[in-house]
Design a protein around this motif. Structure first.
Motif, PDB file in Angstrom:
ATOM      1  N   LYS A 162      47.309  28.506   7.538  1.00  0.00           N
ATOM      2  CA  LYS A 162      47.307  29.464   6.200  1.00  0.00           C
ATOM      3  C   LYS A 162      48.288  30.670   6.475  1.00  0.00           C
ATOM      4  CE  LYS A 162      44.987  32.653   3.428  1.00  0.00           C
ATOM      5  NZ  LYS A 162      45.849  33.252   2.642  1.00  0.00           N
ATOM      6  N   LYS A 163      49.324  30.752   7.779  1.00  0.00           N
ATOM      7  CA  LYS A 163      50.488  31.258   7.596  1.00  0.00           C
ATOM      8  C   LYS A 163      51.877  30.264   7.334  1.00  0.00           C
ATOM      9  CE  LYS A 163      53.555  34.449  10.855  1.00  0.00           C
ATOM     10  NZ  LYS A 163      53.652  34.674  12.019  1.00  0.00           N
ATOM     11  N   GLU A 208      54.602  27.488   0.222  1.00  0.00           N
ATOM     12  CA  GLU A 208      53.714  27.587  -0.957  1.00  0.00           C
ATOM     13  C   GLU A 208      54.875  29.088  -1.830  1.00  0.00           C
ATOM     14  OE1 GLU A 208      49.769  27.552  -0.817  1.00  0.00           O
ATOM     15  OE2 GLU A 208      50.293  25.343  -0.527  1.00  0.00           O
ATOM     16  N   ALA A 209      54.790  29.909  -1.308  1.00  0.00           N
ATOM     17  CA  ALA A 209      55.784  31.142  -2.067  1.00  0.00           C
ATOM     18  C   ALA A 209      57.104  30.757  -2.284  1.00  0.00           C
ATOM     19  CB  ALA A 209      55.572  32.543  -0.535  1.00  0.00           C
ATOM     20  N   GLN A 269      51.156  27.290   5.817  1.00  0.00           N
ATOM     21  CA  GLN A 269      51.020  27.489   3.873  1.00  0.00           C
ATOM     22  C   GLN A 269      51.540  28.134   2.897  1.00  0.00           C
ATOM     23  OE1 GLN A 269      46.388  26.676   3.890  1.00  0.00           O
ATOM     24  NE2 GLN A 269      47.045  24.739   4.397  1.00  0.00           N
ATOM     25  N   ASP A 270      51.247  29.136   3.444  1.00  0.00           N
ATOM     26  CA  ASP A 270      51.830  30.538   2.286  1.00  0.00           C
ATOM     27  C   ASP A 270      53.099  30.675   2.642  1.00  0.00           C
ATOM     28  OD1 ASP A 270      49.134  31.368   1.755  1.00  0.00           O
ATOM     29  OD2 ASP A 270      48.978  33.393   2.798  1.00  0.00           O
ATOM     30  N   ILE A 271      53.461  30.600   3.478  1.00  0.00           N
ATOM     31  CA  ILE A 271      55.410  30.580   3.430  1.00  0.00           C
ATOM     32  C   ILE A 271      55.759  29.681   2.943  1.00  0.00           C
ATOM     33  CG2 ILE A 271      57.313  30.021   4.880  1.00  0.00           C
ATOM     34  CD1 ILE A 271      56.039  31.087   7.466  1.00  0.00           C
TER      35      ILE A 271
END
Length: 382
Positions: free
Chosen positions: A49-50, A56-57, A52-54
């Motif tokens: 998730k870390k 997709e941000a 993915q978040d980087i």
């Protein structure tokens, strides 16, 4: 000195917090849609998730494949390739240890040129550049982010096949030591000893060169002096940095010099009994080092001084001193003492030995080996 050549065609970012550079790398490569290859273990501790978040941000689309298992199979490669093609992704992020990176390389080949991964088995059969791969290791062990090989298990043959080509090298690697600082002690130990063996076998290889020696010696220094400390406390930032850099340098070394009997013999152990790669290597290490001692030309003492505890003086070096030190290191790290402890059965030894001899690493081993030699080494390690 014999002729040699080398190239390092990759961009490598190293440093605590260097993950923050991932979006810039993706944008530099016009990656509007990323295929993230990892596993459920890393998902469970929040690392997936870390990432993915980087991604997709920065408004970059991310499709995720998490079905990678240790010793990944042809079926996993086929499944991941199908999903990659259906997703419309244009680049791959490989997150994890050697298994996700091996799958990413194989997917990159099939997505670019089609066919079956077995079509590319062996050396230099990939015809050209593949899908861009950004490798993010979460272990200090495999060095896969800088190696030109993908190892995939063909279950129809109980055989770990290798695709070797400089075309499958990841284009980028991000080495963030924070990613290895939450690893369980057992993973830190097995991956760390695997990295040490990469450097050690490259250093002893018949194909060694001054360039590979330089990488291997620095890797042995960094790993040998920090592996116990890192396994004891993975939150030790200095030790984590040393292990991650050492693993990377070891990968560069063996990508140029190849390995030896340890790796040739460990692949069948993993293929037949699903033993983790690093554990299989570590169990075989003392036996093969003792066998290779006959060919030592002074390099055993160099290795010994990188991995031994303390700096006390000694009078005269003998190769058995390295064997004893390796056994002590394995014991300190909680590595099983024998192949029987990890489930290997004696009746499979002849078949494993035949498979081991198919590995090009046998040819790089400092002491020549035939089928009977490999059988006896397995039996001794059993």
């Amino acid at each position: 000195m014999k002729d040699f050549n080398f190239k390092i065609p990759q961009d490598i970012e190293f440093g605590v917090g260097s993950l923050k550079k991932l979006p810039d790398i993706l944008k530099e490569n016009n990656a509007g849609h990323v295929f993230l290859i990892s596993d459920h273990g890393l998902e469970s501790i929040g690392v997936v998730k870390k990432i993915q978040d980087i991604i997709e941000a920065k408004e970059i689309k991310c499709t995720t494949y998490l079905e990678v298992k240790p010793n990944p199979t042809v079926d996993i490669v086929n499944e991941a390739t199908k999903i990659y093609k259906e997703s419309g992704a244009t680049s791959i992020v490989a997150l994890g240890g050697g298994s996700p990176m091996d799958v990413a390389k194989a997917v990159g080949v099939l997505a670019s040129y089609g066919g079956k991964i077995t079509d590319y088995e062996g050396n230099h059969k990939v015809p050209g550049a593949i899908v861009p791969i950004i490798a993010i290791p979460t272990t200090a062990g495999t060095g896969s982010e800088v190696t030109a090989s993908a190892v995939i298990t063909d279950e129809s043959r109980n055989y770990k096949m290798t695709v070797f080509s400089y075309e499958i090298l990841p284009k980028y690697a991000i080495l963030d030591p924070e990613l290895i600082m939450t690893a369980p002690a057992s993973i830190a130990a097995s991956c760390g000893i695997d990295a040490l063996i990469h450097a050690l076998e490259a250093y002893l290889s018949r194909n060694a060169s001054p360039f590979s020696d330089a990488m291997a010696e620095k890797a042995m220094e960094l790993i040998g002096r920090n592996i116990r400390r890192f396994v004891a406390n993975r939150e030790d930032e200095e030790a984590a940095c040393a292990m991650m850099a050492g693993s990377n340098f070891a990968g560069i070394a063996f990508a140029r010099a190849r390995l030896g009997n340890i790796h040739a013999m460990s692949h069948p152990v993993s293929a037949y009994f699903n033993v983790p790669h690093g554990v299989a290597n570590a169990v075989l290490l003392p036996t093969v080092i003792e066998y290779n001692a006959l060919s030592d030309n002074g390099r055993y003492e160099v290795i010994y001084n990188y991995i031994r505890e303390g700096n006390e003086a000694y009078n005269g070096f003998k190769p058995d001193m390295l064997v004893k030190e390796i056994k002590k290191l394995n014991a300190d790290l909680g590595i099983p003492k024998s192949l029987s402890e990890v489930g290997v059965k004696e009746e499979t030894i002849p078949d494993m030995a035949k498979d081991a001899l198919k590995s090009a690493n046998i040819l790089a081993n400092p002491r020549k080996s035939n089928l009977n030699d490999i059988i006896e080494l397995y039996r001794k390690a059993l």
